[in-house]
Motif scaffolding. Structure first.
Motif, PDB file in Angstrom:
ATOM      1  N   PRO A   1      77.797  35.732  90.261  1.00 20.70           N
ATOM      2  CA  PRO A   1      78.166  37.078  90.737  1.00 20.70           C
ATOM      3  C   PRO A   1      77.090  38.107  90.423  1.00 20.70           C
ATOM      4  N   ARG A   2      77.092  39.200  91.204  1.00 18.54           N
ATOM      5  CA  ARG A   2      76.066  40.234  91.081  1.00 18.54           C
ATOM      6  C   ARG A   2      76.662  41.641  90.908  1.00 18.54           C
ATOM      7  N   TYR A   3      77.676  41.996  91.709  1.00 24.53           N
ATOM      8  CA  TYR A   3      78.203  43.364  91.707  1.00 24.53           C
ATOM      9  C   TYR A   3      79.547  43.371  92.426  1.00 24.53           C
ATOM     10  N   GLY A   4      80.109  44.560  92.608  1.00 23.00           N
ATOM     11  CA  GLY A   4      81.365  44.702  93.343  1.00 23.00           C
ATOM     12  C   GLY A   4      82.500  43.922  92.678  1.00 23.00           C
ATOM     13  N   ASP A   5      83.276  43.225  93.500  1.00 24.90           N
ATOM     14  CA  ASP A   5      84.418  42.458  92.994  1.00 24.90           C
ATOM     15  C   ASP A   5      84.031  41.056  92.554  1.00 24.90           C
ATOM     16  N   GLN A   6      82.727  40.750  92.564  1.00 27.38           N
ATOM     17  CA  GLN A   6      82.289  39.362  92.420  1.00 27.38           C
ATOM     18  C   GLN A   6      82.566  38.774  91.037  1.00 27.38           C
ATOM     19  N   PHE A   7      82.455  39.576  89.976  1.00 31.24           N
ATOM     20  CA  PHE A   7      82.760  39.053  88.637  1.00 31.24           C
ATOM     21  C   PHE A   7      84.252  38.764  88.495  1.00 31.24           C
ATOM     22  N   PHE A   8      85.105  39.561  89.148  1.00 32.72           N
ATOM     23  CA  PHE A   8      86.535  39.267  89.149  1.00 32.72           C
ATOM     24  C   PHE A   8      86.804  37.951  89.884  1.00 32.72           C
ATOM     25  N   ASN A   9      86.200  37.792  91.053  1.00 30.67           N
ATOM     26  CA  ASN A   9      86.411  36.568  91.823  1.00 30.67           C
ATOM     27  C   ASN A   9      85.947  35.343  91.053  1.00 30.67           C
ATOM     28  N   GLU A  10      84.857  35.498  90.288  1.00 31.24           N
ATOM     29  CA  GLU A  10      84.396  34.384  89.454  1.00 31.24           C
ATOM     30  C   GLU A  10      85.466  33.993  88.444  1.00 31.24           C
ATOM     31  N   LYS A  11      86.090  34.982  87.789  1.00 31.85           N
ATOM     32  CA  LYS A  11      87.153  34.691  86.828  1.00 31.85           C
ATOM     33  C   LYS A  11      88.270  33.884  87.484  1.00 31.85           C
ATOM     34  N   LEU A  12      88.621  34.256  88.702  1.00 34.13           N
ATOM     35  CA  LEU A  12      89.707  33.573  89.411  1.00 34.13           C
ATOM     36  C   LEU A  12      89.375  32.105  89.650  1.00 34.13           C
ATOM     37  N   VAL A  13      88.185  31.824  90.195  1.00 36.81           N
ATOM     38  CA  VAL A  13      87.883  30.447  90.603  1.00 36.81           C
ATOM     39  C   VAL A  13      87.454  29.567  89.437  1.00 36.81           C
ATOM     40  N   VAL A  14      86.855  30.170  88.389  1.00 33.62           N
ATOM     41  CA  VAL A  14      86.390  29.370  87.249  1.00 33.62           C
ATOM     42  C   VAL A  14      87.508  29.139  86.242  1.00 33.62           C
ATOM     43  N   GLU A  15      88.205  30.207  85.835  1.00 34.21           N
ATOM     44  CA  GLU A  15      89.147  30.109  84.720  1.00 34.21           C
ATOM     45  C   GLU A  15      90.597  29.856  85.140  1.00 34.21           C
ATOM     46  N   ILE A  16      90.995  30.362  86.307  1.00 38.35           N
ATOM     47  CA  ILE A  16      92.398  30.226  86.714  1.00 38.35           C
ATOM     48  C   ILE A  16      92.585  29.051  87.675  1.00 38.35           C
ATOM     49  N   LEU A  17      91.778  29.012  88.748  1.00 38.55           N
ATOM     50  CA  LEU A  17      91.906  27.930  89.725  1.00 38.55           C
ATOM     51  C   LEU A  17      91.147  26.677  89.302  1.00 38.55           C
ATOM     52  N   LYS A  18      90.120  26.848  88.471  1.00 41.68           N
ATOM     53  CA  LYS A  18      89.314  25.722  87.959  1.00 41.68           C
ATOM     54  C   LYS A  18      88.709  24.884  89.082  1.00 41.68           C
ATOM     55  N   VAL A  19      88.055  25.616  90.023  1.00 39.04           N
ATOM     56  CA  VAL A  19      87.372  24.941  91.134  1.00 39.04           C
ATOM     57  C   VAL A  19      85.882  25.278  91.140  1.00 39.04           C
ATOM     58  N   ALA A  20      85.359  25.772  90.014  1.00 44.94           N
ATOM     59  CA  ALA A  20      83.979  26.242  89.989  1.00 44.94           C
ATOM     60  C   ALA A  20      83.427  26.191  88.568  1.00 44.94           C
ATOM     61  N   ALA A  21      82.089  26.214  88.484  1.00 42.19           N
ATOM     62  CA  ALA A  21      81.362  26.338  87.219  1.00 42.19           C
ATOM     63  C   ALA A  21      80.416  27.521  87.344  1.00 42.19           C
ATOM     64  N   SER A  22      80.215  28.244  86.245  1.00 40.16           N
ATOM     65  CA  SER A  22      79.417  29.469  86.262  1.00 40.16           C
ATOM     66  C   SER A  22      77.998  29.222  85.756  1.00 40.16           C
ATOM     67  N   VAL A  23      77.022  29.968  86.325  1.00 39.51           N
ATOM     68  CA  VAL A  23      75.660  29.939  85.794  1.00 39.51           C
ATOM     69  C   VAL A  23      75.524  30.882  84.603  1.00 39.51           C
ATOM     70  N   GLY A  24      76.550  31.696  84.343  1.00 35.88           N
ATOM     71  CA  GLY A  24      76.527  32.588  83.194  1.00 35.88           C
ATOM     72  C   GLY A  24      75.908  33.950  83.447  1.00 35.88           C
ATOM     73  N   ALA A  25      76.012  34.460  84.674  1.00 37.81           N
ATOM     74  CA  ALA A  25      75.494  35.803  84.967  1.00 37.81           C
ATOM     75  C   ALA A  25      76.250  36.836  84.131  1.00 37.81           C
ATOM     76  N   LYS A  26      75.518  37.784  83.548  1.00 40.71           N
ATOM     77  CA  LYS A  26      76.125  38.746  82.628  1.00 40.71           C
ATOM     78  C   LYS A  26      75.991  40.198  83.061  1.00 40.71           C
ATOM     79  N   ASP A  27      75.202  40.469  84.084  1.00 50.12           N
ATOM     80  CA  ASP A  27      74.908  41.878  84.366  1.00 50.12           C
ATOM     81  C   ASP A  27      75.380  42.302  85.749  1.00 50.12           C
ATOM     82  N   TYR A  28      76.195  43.376  85.732  1.00 45.61           N
ATOM     83  CA  TYR A  28      76.652  44.033  86.958  1.00 45.61           C
ATOM     84  C   TYR A  28      75.561  45.014  87.372  1.00 45.61           C
ATOM     85  N   ALA A  29      75.033  44.861  88.577  1.00 42.24           N
ATOM     86  CA  ALA A  29      73.996  45.775  89.076  1.00 42.24           C
ATOM     87  C   ALA A  29      74.079  45.821  90.587  1.00 42.24           C
TER      88      ALA A  29
END
Length: 493
Positions: free
Chosen positions: A399-427
């Motif tokens: 994720p980079r900005y906007g709603d993207q970090f929220f969407n990452e939480k949904l697919v990685v932690e709740i739905l468990k259909v994804a793995a994260s590269v570990g992006a940390k900065d909203y810009a």
């Protein structure tokens, strides 16, 4: 004998999309979905934006005509003259803050043609983008209910709602200046924590916070909200929205579905498609099932040459076939290959045996539904996420900005259909992002495509089946489309 209902003209819905591809395209798909169910649908937009959606609308209209269903009309109004260059009518064409300011001035000026359309054409409802916050009162002046659409997940909307009401970023604490400090978003069905650096800082951009507050306030005043999602994807947030927040919602997605005959026309129905677009489908035909990782970061995400170099190295280290679509972002396009291609990468692309790079647009829905696809590296824009979910493809999230970090939480932690590269900065799209190392990118790809990713791949396939069923007769989204149309017809009576 004809009943009174039989004599009623079909429900007429006006769709009013925000002029950016990520908003235009799902609105167009949604309109064709309602038209297929018997609604009269009109999309109100400007000339350049009309051409972006026209191929998909024409294709759907041809199918609907064969089935004796309704067709979608596109009503074109001039783009306001605010000093932007000719042809610049949407987000990807803006090159700086001055352009952005002019663009949002044009958004305000679209109020007049919107008023005029409603004065000239009786409609039963308006589905308007949330960013047209003024459309609530404008529609009310004509006695028309306004239904909000923002094109994101219910999960992300609920997270944003909590941020605006509780505002954890502004709470005084010893770690309020620590970008890695974790903040809990209270009052949600799941415990959701993000780093401070992953959320917009209202202290730095108070005008952004003010904009979203107005937008959400007007959405609460609307008749209801329509989502490009489906009940089985985020059931707790449907209940949260309806019961806790007291909002009326209809989930009608996933609206983007692979067209049965779109493949034969993918290269010539949309002028924005890359010349290589059809070739990438033929390239996929030659690859084993589940062997290719697809990389695409949408239309607005910009990557610096250093970031592109790490992506290229990561794809090399992953030892996977790859299809990389490099979008139309200004920074990306300005970087010639010589600035970012690492040594040996050209050889990977030679003859297209190991990898293929496509510049510009590509038929993403068709790519994701190709049997050769095994994983998708994505920025977590909601359209891309939902298209991957619908295709049953696991994701690597960046994720980079906007709603993207929220969407990452949904697919990685709740739905468990994804793995994260570990992006940390909203810009924002034009700001510099923290560099993600190639080794991390390769490892994340392996987590969804190697043997250790069996659970992620299984979850993704199961969710894809549920997505496809949602729009079938008897499915949850099929039911919500029908219920909304029936409610609008009852309101007319």
């Amino acid at each position: 004998m004809a009943t009174k209902d039989d004599e009623q003209p079909p429900v007429h819905i006006l769709f009013f999309p925000f002029p950016a591809p990520g908003h235009l395209i799902p609105i167009a798909d949604m309109a064709t979905l309602f038209a297929a169910r018997g609604a009269r649908c009109t999309i109100l937009t400007t000339p350049v934006n009309a051409e972006i959606i026209r191929p998909a609308v024409d294709r759907a209209n041809a199918t609907n005509a064969d089935l004796h269903a309704m067709v979608v009309d596109i009503s074109v109004v001039p783009f306001p003259d605010v000093g932007l260059p000719p042809g610049v009518e949407n987000g990807p064409g803006l090159t700086g803050q001055a352009d952005v300011d002019k663009f949002f001035r044009a958004i305000e000026l679209l109020r007049e043609p919107f008023h005029q359309f409603l004065a000239d054409h009786p409609v039963d409802a308006v589905v308007a983008d949330s960013q047209f916050s003024w459309s609530v009162d404008a529609a009310a002046e004509h006695g028309v209910p306004r239904i909000a659409f923002l094109g994101t997940s219910m999960f992300a909307r609920a997270c944003t709602d909590t941020m605006l009401r509780k505002n954890p970023m502004m709470e005084a604490s010893p770690d309020q200046d620590d970008p890695d400090a974790m903040l809990l978003l209270p009052g949600l069905p799941h415990p959701v924590e993000l780093r401070r650096s992953q959320m917009p800082d209202p202290r730095k951009e108070p005008e952004v916070l003010a904009f979203f507050k107005v937008m959400y306030q007007e959405d609460r005043r609307s008749y209801g909200e329509v989502f490009n999602s489906f009940h089985e994807l985020e059931p707790e947030y449907v209940q949260h929205y309806q019961d806790t927040l007291g909002r009326r919602v209809w989930l009608v997605g996933p609206v983007a579905r692979p067209d049965k005959d779109a493949r034969s026309r993918a290269s010539n129905t949309n002028n924005a498609l890359s010349p290589d677009a059809d070739g990438c489908l033929r390239w996929l035909d030659g690859k084993p099932a589940g062997s290719v990782v697809y990389v695409s970061f949408g239309t607005l995400s910009n990557f610096s040459p250093d970031e592109l170099r790490q992506v290229a190295r990561g794809l090399d280290l992953s030892a996977r076939y790859f299809l990389w679509v490099i979008g139309t972002g200004a920074i990306t396009n300005a970087a010639p290959s010589s600035e970012w291609m690492p040594e040996g990468f050209t050889e990977l692309l030679a003859r297209g045996e190991r990898g293929l790079v496509v510049r510009g647009w590509a038929p993403q829905v068709l790519i994701l539904n190709h049997p050769a696809l095994g994983g998708f590296v994505t920025h977590c824009g909601w359209n891309s996420v939902l298209e991957a979910v619908s295709a049953g493809v696991p994701m690597v999230t960046w994720p980079r900005y906007g709603d993207q970090f929220f969407n990452e939480k949904l697919v990685v932690e709740i739905l468990k259909v994804a793995a994260s590269v570990g992006a940390k900065d909203y810009a924002s799209p034009v700001e510099t992002h923290q560099l993600i190392d190639a080794e991390v990118i390769a490892e994340s790809i392996g987590r969804v495509m190697d043997d250790g990713g069996d659970a992620i791949r299984s979850n993704a396939k199961e969710l894809g089946v549920k997505a496809r069923r949602a729009l079938e007769n008897g499915g949850s989204s099929y039911g919500d489309v029908g219920r909304l149309m029936e409610e609008l017809m009852a309101r007319r009576r």
